[in-house]
Motif scaffolding. Sequence first.
Motif, mmCIF file in Angstrom:
data_model
loop_
_atom_site.group_PDB
_atom_site.id
_atom_site.type_symbol
_atom_site.label_atom_id
_atom_site.label_comp_id
_atom_site.label_asym_id
_atom_site.label_seq_id
_atom_site.Cartn_x
_atom_site.Cartn_y
_atom_site.Cartn_z
ATOM 1 N N PHE A 134 -24.629 22.106 -5.093
ATOM 2 C CA PHE A 134 -25.387 23.344 -5.004
ATOM 3 C C PHE A 134 -24.588 24.313 -4.130
ATOM 4 O O PHE A 134 -24.681 24.261 -2.905
ATOM 5 C CB PHE A 134 -26.779 23.083 -4.414
ATOM 6 N N PRO A 135 -23.785 25.165 -4.758
ATOM 7 C CA PRO A 135 -22.967 26.116 -3.987
ATOM 8 C C PRO A 135 -23.841 27.228 -3.409
ATOM 9 O O PRO A 135 -24.651 27.821 -4.128
ATOM 10 C CB PRO A 135 -22.001 26.690 -5.021
ATOM 11 N N ILE A 136 -23.704 27.487 -2.126
ATOM 12 C CA ILE A 136 -24.485 28.529 -1.466
ATOM 13 C C ILE A 136 -23.548 29.577 -0.870
ATOM 14 O O ILE A 136 -22.699 29.250 -0.044
ATOM 15 C CB ILE A 136 -25.388 27.941 -0.359
ATOM 16 N N ARG A 137 -23.734 30.783 -1.322
ATOM 17 C CA ARG A 137 -22.993 31.928 -0.785
ATOM 18 C C ARG A 137 -23.747 32.421 0.435
ATOM 19 O O ARG A 137 -24.912 32.790 0.346
ATOM 20 C CB ARG A 137 -22.920 33.034 -1.852
ATOM 21 N N GLY B 69 -31.286 34.678 11.733
ATOM 22 C CA GLY B 69 -30.327 33.639 11.395
ATOM 23 C C GLY B 69 -29.644 33.889 10.065
ATOM 24 O O GLY B 69 -29.830 34.921 9.428
ATOM 25 N N PRO B 70 -28.826 32.927 9.622
ATOM 26 C CA PRO B 70 -28.092 33.084 8.374
ATOM 27 C C PRO B 70 -28.996 32.925 7.159
ATOM 28 O O PRO B 70 -30.060 32.309 7.234
ATOM 29 C CB PRO B 70 -27.052 31.967 8.427
ATOM 30 N N PHE C 190 -33.519 26.077 4.456
ATOM 31 C CA PHE C 190 -33.486 27.193 5.400
ATOM 32 C C PHE C 190 -32.671 28.363 4.847
ATOM 33 O O PHE C 190 -33.129 29.495 4.813
ATOM 34 C CB PHE C 190 -32.906 26.752 6.745
ATOM 35 N N LEU C 191 -31.452 28.089 4.405
ATOM 36 C CA LEU C 191 -30.594 29.173 3.912
ATOM 37 C C LEU C 191 -31.180 29.871 2.693
ATOM 38 O O LEU C 191 -31.091 31.084 2.559
ATOM 39 C CB LEU C 191 -29.201 28.636 3.578
#
Length: 121
Positions: free
Chosen positions: A112-115, A46-47, A38-39
């Motif tokens: 998995f880094p997500i900003r 939404g985000p 989703f992100l």
Amino acid sequence: GTNKTMSDPPGYMERWYYDFHTRTGSYPWVNVGGLNDFLMGNSGKGPYGILTTLCGLLPGDIIVMRSGEVWKHTVIVTLIEDCRDATKIYINAHDRDHCREPLSLFSAFTKFPIRISGYRR
């Protein structure tokens, strides 16, 4: 994070919400892989976020983790003292109530880094 949720429950697989009346959430709200998808792909309400490096994170961003091909954990970054050292990146997580614990506790997982880039209304 964004401190926001979509208020309407339709769209279980593709929307991001928590329904406070039924105490249930959409697939991205309750599933690590669903949140990642989703992100990374949200172009609507939404985000939304981008895949980055550990040094590209800020407090409030998230890290999703896999073991092999299975999504396992999502943690929220709370403090970064040194982004090159997993013992100096601190996270919160609900599995065993981790509060400001070092990211190194999750060394067995692929990260998995997500900003979190923003939130669309």
